[in-house]
Write a protein that holds these residues in place. Structure first.
Motif, PDB file in Angstrom:
ATOM      1  N   GLY A  25       0.759  -1.238   0.000  1.00 48.94           N
ATOM      2  CA  GLY A  25       0.000   0.000   0.000  1.00 48.94           C
ATOM      3  C   GLY A  25       0.791   1.290   0.000  1.00 48.94           C
ATOM      4  O   GLY A  25       0.214   2.359   0.181  1.00 48.94           O
ATOM      5  N   PHE A  26       2.086   1.233  -0.213  1.00 53.48           N
ATOM      6  CA  PHE A  26       2.890   2.451  -0.270  1.00 53.48           C
ATOM      7  C   PHE A  26       3.166   2.827  -1.719  1.00 53.48           C
ATOM      8  O   PHE A  26       3.431   1.960  -2.555  1.00 53.48           O
ATOM      9  CB  PHE A  26       4.234   2.264   0.452  1.00 53.48           C
ATOM     10  N   HIS A  27       3.091   4.116  -2.016  1.00 51.61           N
ATOM     11  CA  HIS A  27       3.542   4.638  -3.307  1.00 51.61           C
ATOM     12  C   HIS A  27       4.982   5.091  -3.073  1.00 51.61           C
ATOM     13  O   HIS A  27       5.216   6.042  -2.326  1.00 51.61           O
ATOM     14  CB  HIS A  27       2.668   5.806  -3.763  1.00 51.61           C
ATOM     15  N   CYS A  28       5.935   4.382  -3.680  1.00 52.06           N
ATOM     16  CA  CYS A  28       7.359   4.616  -3.388  1.00 52.06           C
ATOM     17  C   CYS A  28       8.027   5.540  -4.392  1.00 52.06           C
ATOM     18  O   CYS A  28       7.867   5.381  -5.602  1.00 52.06           O
ATOM     19  CB  CYS A  28       8.106   3.290  -3.334  1.00 52.06           C
ATOM     20  N   ILE A  29       8.790   6.480  -3.862  1.00 54.25           N
ATOM     21  CA  ILE A  29       9.634   7.379  -4.635  1.00 54.25           C
ATOM     22  C   ILE A  29      11.054   7.087  -4.166  1.00 54.25           C
ATOM     23  O   ILE A  29      11.311   7.048  -2.957  1.00 54.25           O
ATOM     24  CB  ILE A  29       9.293   8.863  -4.348  1.00 54.25           C
ATOM     25  N   VAL A  30      11.976   6.854  -5.103  1.00 52.98           N
ATOM     26  CA  VAL A  30      13.338   6.484  -4.736  1.00 52.98           C
ATOM     27  C   VAL A  30      14.313   7.604  -5.065  1.00 52.98           C
ATOM     28  O   VAL A  30      14.223   8.232  -6.115  1.00 52.98           O
ATOM     29  CB  VAL A  30      13.767   5.179  -5.462  1.00 52.98           C
ATOM     30  N   GLN A  43       8.876  17.969  -3.500  1.00 54.08           N
ATOM     31  CA  GLN A  43       7.956  17.735  -4.620  1.00 54.08           C
ATOM     32  C   GLN A  43       6.817  16.793  -4.253  1.00 54.08           C
ATOM     33  O   GLN A  43       5.675  17.020  -4.638  1.00 54.08           O
ATOM     34  CB  GLN A  43       8.713  17.135  -5.810  1.00 54.08           C
ATOM     35  N   HIS A  44       7.111  15.723  -3.545  1.00 56.22           N
ATOM     36  CA  HIS A  44       6.130  14.661  -3.312  1.00 56.22           C
ATOM     37  C   HIS A  44       5.494  14.663  -1.922  1.00 56.22           C
ATOM     38  O   HIS A  44       4.540  13.933  -1.694  1.00 56.22           O
ATOM     39  CB  HIS A  44       6.766  13.291  -3.573  1.00 56.22           C
ATOM     40  N   THR A  45       6.030  15.423  -0.984  1.00 54.52           N
ATOM     41  CA  THR A  45       5.533  15.493   0.389  1.00 54.52           C
ATOM     42  C   THR A  45       5.186  14.110   0.942  1.00 54.52           C
ATOM     43  O   THR A  45       4.023  13.802   1.207  1.00 54.52           O
ATOM     44  CB  THR A  45       4.305  16.420   0.488  1.00 54.52           C
ATOM     45  N   PRO A  46       6.195  13.246   1.114  1.00 50.70           N
ATOM     46  CA  PRO A  46       5.919  11.890   1.600  1.00 50.70           C
ATOM     47  C   PRO A  46       5.442  11.875   3.049  1.00 50.70           C
ATOM     48  O   PRO A  46       5.810  12.725   3.851  1.00 50.70           O
ATOM     49  CB  PRO A  46       7.276  11.197   1.479  1.00 50.70           C
ATOM     50  N   SER A  47       4.609  10.888   3.353  1.00 52.19           N
ATOM     51  CA  SER A  47       4.141  10.710   4.728  1.00 52.19           C
ATOM     52  C   SER A  47       5.137   9.842   5.509  1.00 52.19           C
ATOM     53  O   SER A  47       5.134   9.862   6.736  1.00 52.19           O
ATOM     54  CB  SER A  47       2.763  10.044   4.733  1.00 52.19           C
TER      55      SER A  47
END
Length: 178
Positions: A25-30, A43-47
């Protein structure tokens, strides 16, 4: 879906982590370096953030403060292949929410990423005793850190020969200690 920023300089490991966590369930940005990480965080404001402690020639600890300033509510988990009490304390002091030693299994990672700040202290406590070899490793790392990495000074303080200390430092701590 939760946005997760994975900051890891080992591209293969980053891909494995992203693949594992996408299935949960995670949308991953590397990202694989410090400057790119800060840009992607804006840019993506990760939780959630998974941060490797050693990023090529950079130290992941130095990213905790700027990440925390920009994303005060993000959950930050520091991953390291060089676990020690000293670095764990430093990471938490700087604002990390959790600290995990590599290699880490998927369930442990998921548990760390789902910790709420109020429940965190309970998750850091272990009911099992720490093995003596791991305690020795952590103590050596703490004394080494206090001596700014000076092996000779650390050996003198620990009352052991420098070569003995160097051999101990080459050995990895027990991976499955808890």
């Amino acid at each position: 879906m939760n946005n997760l920023l994975i900051i890891e300089d080992d591209n293969a490991l980053a891909a494995v982590l992203a693949s594992r966590l996408n299935r949960h369930g995670f949308h991953c940005i590397v990202s694989n370096n410090a400057s790119d990480s800060l840009l992607k965080a804006r840019q993506h404001t990760p939780s959630h953030i998974l941060l490797d402690m050693k990023l090529a020639d950079e130290n992941g600890l130095s990213l905790i403060t700027p990440l925390r300033q920009h994303l005060p509510k993000a959950l930050i988990v520091l991953l390291t292949g060089y676990a020690s009490i000293a670095t764990a304390v430093e990471a938490i002091r700087l604002g990390a929410d959790n600290y995990l030693a590599k290699p880490v299994d998927t369930q442990t990672l998921l548990n760390a990423l789902k910790v709420t700040p109020s429940a965190q202290p309970e998750t850091l406590l272990s009911e099992q005793p720490i093995p003596p070899k791991l305690l020795e490793w952590e103590h050596i790392q703490q004394v080494l850190n206090a001596n700014n990495g000076n092996v000779s000074a650390t050996a003198r303080l620990l009352g052991m020969h420098r070569r003995t200390l160097q051999r101990k430092l080459l050995k990895k701590p027990i991976a499955d200690h808890r």
